[in-house]
Scaffold this active site. Structure first.
Site, mmCIF file in Angstrom:
data_model
loop_
_atom_site.group_PDB
_atom_site.id
_atom_site.type_symbol
_atom_site.label_atom_id
_atom_site.label_comp_id
_atom_site.label_asym_id
_atom_site.label_seq_id
_atom_site.Cartn_x
_atom_site.Cartn_y
_atom_site.Cartn_z
ATOM 1 N N ARG A 10 0.833 -1.210 0.000
ATOM 2 C CA ARG A 10 0.000 0.000 0.000
ATOM 3 C C ARG A 10 0.870 1.264 0.000
ATOM 4 O O ARG A 10 0.571 2.245 -0.679
ATOM 5 C CB ARG A 10 -0.924 -0.015 1.225
ATOM 6 C CG ARG A 10 -1.850 1.160 1.269
ATOM 7 C CD ARG A 10 -2.952 0.992 2.298
ATOM 8 N NE ARG A 10 -3.951 2.024 2.147
ATOM 9 C CZ ARG A 10 -4.305 2.889 3.100
ATOM 10 N NH1 ARG A 10 -3.750 2.813 4.294
ATOM 11 N NH2 ARG A 10 -5.206 3.803 2.865
ATOM 12 N N HIS A 14 0.701 4.424 -2.581
ATOM 13 C CA HIS A 14 0.517 5.818 -2.159
ATOM 14 C C HIS A 14 1.705 6.686 -2.569
ATOM 15 O O HIS A 14 1.552 7.887 -2.779
ATOM 16 C CB HIS A 14 0.273 5.894 -0.644
ATOM 17 C CG HIS A 14 -1.130 5.517 -0.258
ATOM 18 N ND1 HIS A 14 -1.848 6.169 0.720
ATOM 19 C CD2 HIS A 14 -1.959 4.562 -0.746
ATOM 20 C CE1 HIS A 14 -3.064 5.615 0.818
ATOM 21 N NE2 HIS A 14 -3.144 4.628 -0.050
ATOM 22 N N ASN A 21 -3.200 9.529 4.298
ATOM 23 C CA ASN A 21 -2.090 8.614 4.611
ATOM 24 C C ASN A 21 -2.038 8.236 6.086
ATOM 25 O O ASN A 21 -1.098 7.562 6.512
ATOM 26 C CB ASN A 21 -0.750 9.260 4.200
ATOM 27 C CG ASN A 21 -0.528 9.200 2.696
ATOM 28 O OD1 ASN A 21 -1.061 8.306 2.039
ATOM 29 N ND2 ASN A 21 0.241 10.123 2.165
ATOM 30 N N HIS A 69 -5.970 -5.937 -2.659
ATOM 31 C CA HIS A 69 -6.823 -6.112 -1.477
ATOM 32 C C HIS A 69 -7.120 -7.584 -1.223
ATOM 33 O O HIS A 69 -7.994 -7.918 -0.432
ATOM 34 C CB HIS A 69 -8.129 -5.312 -1.630
ATOM 35 C CG HIS A 69 -7.938 -3.832 -1.547
ATOM 36 N ND1 HIS A 69 -8.926 -2.924 -1.813
ATOM 37 C CD2 HIS A 69 -6.848 -3.082 -1.213
ATOM 38 C CE1 HIS A 69 -8.469 -1.689 -1.653
ATOM 39 N NE2 HIS A 69 -7.205 -1.758 -1.295
HETATM 40 C C1 HEM Z 1 -8.938 1.342 -6.159
HETATM 41 C C2 HEM Z 1 -8.940 2.234 -5.223
HETATM 42 C C3 HEM Z 1 -8.452 1.972 -3.828
HETATM 43 C C4 HEM Z 1 -9.029 2.427 -2.694
HETATM 44 C C5 HEM Z 1 -10.274 3.281 -2.581
HETATM 45 C C6 HEM Z 1 -8.245 1.923 -1.598
HETATM 46 C C7 HEM Z 1 -8.506 2.200 -0.260
HETATM 47 C C8 HEM Z 1 -7.926 1.514 0.791
HETATM 48 C C9 HEM Z 1 -8.326 1.665 2.170
HETATM 49 C C10 HEM Z 1 -9.402 2.604 2.707
HETATM 50 C C11 HEM Z 1 -7.575 0.802 2.895
HETATM 51 C C12 HEM Z 1 -7.640 0.558 4.406
HETATM 52 C C13 HEM Z 1 -6.593 1.378 5.133
HETATM 53 C C14 HEM Z 1 -6.727 1.253 6.614
HETATM 54 O O1 HEM Z 1 -7.805 1.518 7.140
HETATM 55 O O2 HEM Z 1 -5.732 0.913 7.283
HETATM 56 C C15 HEM Z 1 -6.704 0.116 1.971
HETATM 57 C C16 HEM Z 1 -5.799 -0.856 2.323
HETATM 58 C C17 HEM Z 1 -4.941 -1.455 1.438
HETATM 59 N N1 HEM Z 1 -4.745 -1.111 0.110
HETATM 60 FE FE1 HEM Z 1 -6.001 -0.024 -0.988
HETATM 61 N N2 HEM Z 1 -7.211 1.191 -2.076
HETATM 62 C C18 HEM Z 1 -7.279 1.203 -3.444
HETATM 63 C C19 HEM Z 1 -6.358 0.646 -4.331
HETATM 64 C C20 HEM Z 1 -5.222 -0.020 -3.932
HETATM 65 C C21 HEM Z 1 -4.126 -0.360 -4.794
HETATM 66 C C22 HEM Z 1 -4.024 0.031 -6.271
HETATM 67 C C23 HEM Z 1 -3.223 -1.044 -4.038
HETATM 68 C C24 HEM Z 1 -1.875 -1.608 -4.417
HETATM 69 C C25 HEM Z 1 -1.528 -1.957 -5.614
HETATM 70 C C26 HEM Z 1 -3.767 -1.144 -2.701
HETATM 71 C C27 HEM Z 1 -3.213 -1.827 -1.666
HETATM 72 C C28 HEM Z 1 -3.766 -1.902 -0.393
HETATM 73 C C29 HEM Z 1 -3.320 -2.834 0.614
HETATM 74 C C30 HEM Z 1 -2.299 -3.933 0.433
HETATM 75 C C31 HEM Z 1 -4.059 -2.539 1.775
HETATM 76 C C32 HEM Z 1 -3.938 -3.197 3.155
HETATM 77 C C33 HEM Z 1 -3.005 -2.351 4.013
HETATM 78 C C34 HEM Z 1 -2.727 -2.937 5.378
HETATM 79 O O3 HEM Z 1 -3.253 -3.982 5.753
HETATM 80 O O4 HEM Z 1 -1.909 -2.302 6.087
HETATM 81 N N3 HEM Z 1 -4.958 -0.473 -2.674
HETATM 82 N N4 HEM Z 1 -6.930 0.582 0.698
#
Ligand code: HEM
Length: 329
Positions: free
Chosen positions: A63, A67, A95, A195
């Site tokens: 993630r 970002h 962030n 995800h």
């Molecule tokens: C398509 C639009 C996307 C939205 C709206 C989005 C939004 C989010 C949100 C709200 C979280 C939760 C953060 C938290 O509460 O700690 C999250 C987690 C995450 N996102 Fe996305 N994301 C998107 C696309 C992506 C992309 C493109 C990637 C990587 C290529 C990605 C990788 C991740 C990962 C791996 C997590 C888990 C993080 C953790 O467990 O620490 N996301 N994302």
């Protein structure tokens, strides 16, 4: 036959290798082959250790890379710490949930690399390599990573707004934002497959549980059992901000195509996850990646390569930071 040709074409695109003497302006898989041949092994060593000690480092770092790349390109600007006078990218509201283990991974990997090849490898490249290593360690594809990124000399919280997707975006908004970064529809659906691992805080999906689109009702496209379970951990207000819910209830630490299966069962966590199933432009890809996991891995790899190439700075457009958390003096 046709299939093999397709794979070869894709591999040729990824394996952009530097030929002849490698100069500072290049961006290629073997960029450090002479200057720091052990860089990949050193970063992998740290990633492996973090994966054992704190498996959450894997989704957190993937993630963090996303970002970094979406805000002014993949230039390590998200790694910079704020000072009393200046609010850096990492402290922007979007962030706030980036996990400390991701920053720790990069800082440890940078220390290992600096000990062997001082002043050679950028923080931006270390982040790109570590993200790939975690994808592979979690069971996903082990794709080649181009290198030669310079670290940016600007990191401002004010640059973040509008460059990162919100969890309640429509598919139109997602497609537009991704298109503005040079990423297409299949890149969006494949990258959302990140995800497949990791967790979200309640605020990422609270409106879906209680007040979807200001209706005072839950999102009708959420499975009722999932709704009930999520409401237990996330009350309408005053809930514990440390609570985390897995994106993939079945295999939260395994990088696989289960994410796409879940979407078809209305088990998506964020509005944007489930929305991919509700729009004909993305639904067919969701079904395709669920059915053909190999194609998901291939498309994810090439989409990560594309994302990792956004607004890369080379040559004298940036620097090789000594410490990933601050600009060189
Ligand atoms: C398509 C639009 C996307 C939205 C709206 C989005 C939004 C989010 C949100 C709200 C979280 C939760 C953060 C938290 O509460 O700690 C999250 C987690 C995450 N996102 Fe996305 N994301 C998107 C696309 C992506 C992309 C493109 C990637 C990587 C290529 C990605 C990788 C991740 C990962 C791996 C997590 C888990 C993080 C953790 O467990 O620490 N996301 N994302």
């Amino acid at each position: 036959m046709g299939f093999n040709i397709q794979i070869n074409v894709v591999l040729v695109i990824w394996f952009v290798v530097c030929v002849g003497s490698i100069d500072a302006d290049q961006f290629c898989v073997n960029f450090y082959s002479k200057s720091c041949p052990s860089v990949e092994a050193l970063v992998l060593g740290v990633a492996k250790q973090k994966f054992v000690e704190a498996p959450v480092s894997a989704p957190a770092t993937i993630r963090l890379f996303f970002h970094d790349c979406f805000v002014d390109g993949c230039d390590g600007s998200v790694l910079i710490s704020s000072t009393q006078k200046h609010l850096a990218e990492r402290d922007a509201a979007d962030n706030k949930n980036l996990a400390a283990d991701a920053f720790d991974t990069v800082n440890k990997a940078k220390a290992a690399v600096e000990a062997k090849c001082p002043g050679i490898v950028s923080c931006a490249d270390i982040l790109a390599i570590a993200a790939r290593d975690f994808v592979a360690l979690a069971g996903g594809p082990n794709y080649p990573v181009k290198k030669g990124r310079k670290d940016g000399k600007l990191s401002a919280a004010s640059r973040v707004t509008g460059n990162l997707p919100q969890a309640n975006y429509t598919v139109d908004q997602l497609l537009n934002l991704f298109a503005s970064k040079g990423l297409n529809r299949s890149d969006l659906v494949a990258l959302s497959g990140a995800h497949s691992i990791g967790f979200s805080h309640c605020d990422g999906f609270l409106d879906r549980l209680y007040n979807y689109h200001k209706t005072n009702k839950p999102d009708p496209s959420m499975d009722p059992k999932l709704l009930k379970a999520l409401r237990m951990s996330c009350p309408p207000m005053g809930g514990n901000t440390d609570i985390l819910s897995p994106f993939d209830v079945n295999t939260p630490f395994k990088f696989d195509s289960m994410y796409y299966n879940n979407l078809q069962l209305n088990l998506g966590l964020l509005g944007t996850d489930q929305a991919l199933m509700g729009d004909p432009r993305t639904k067919t890809l969701v079904q395709f990646y669920d059915k053909y996991g190999n194609n998901f891995f291939q498309d994810f790899s090439s989409a990560m390569d594309k994302m990792g190439s956004i607004a890369v700075k080379t040559g004298n457009q940036g620097e090789i930071r000594k410490d990933c958390t601050r600009f060189n003096a």
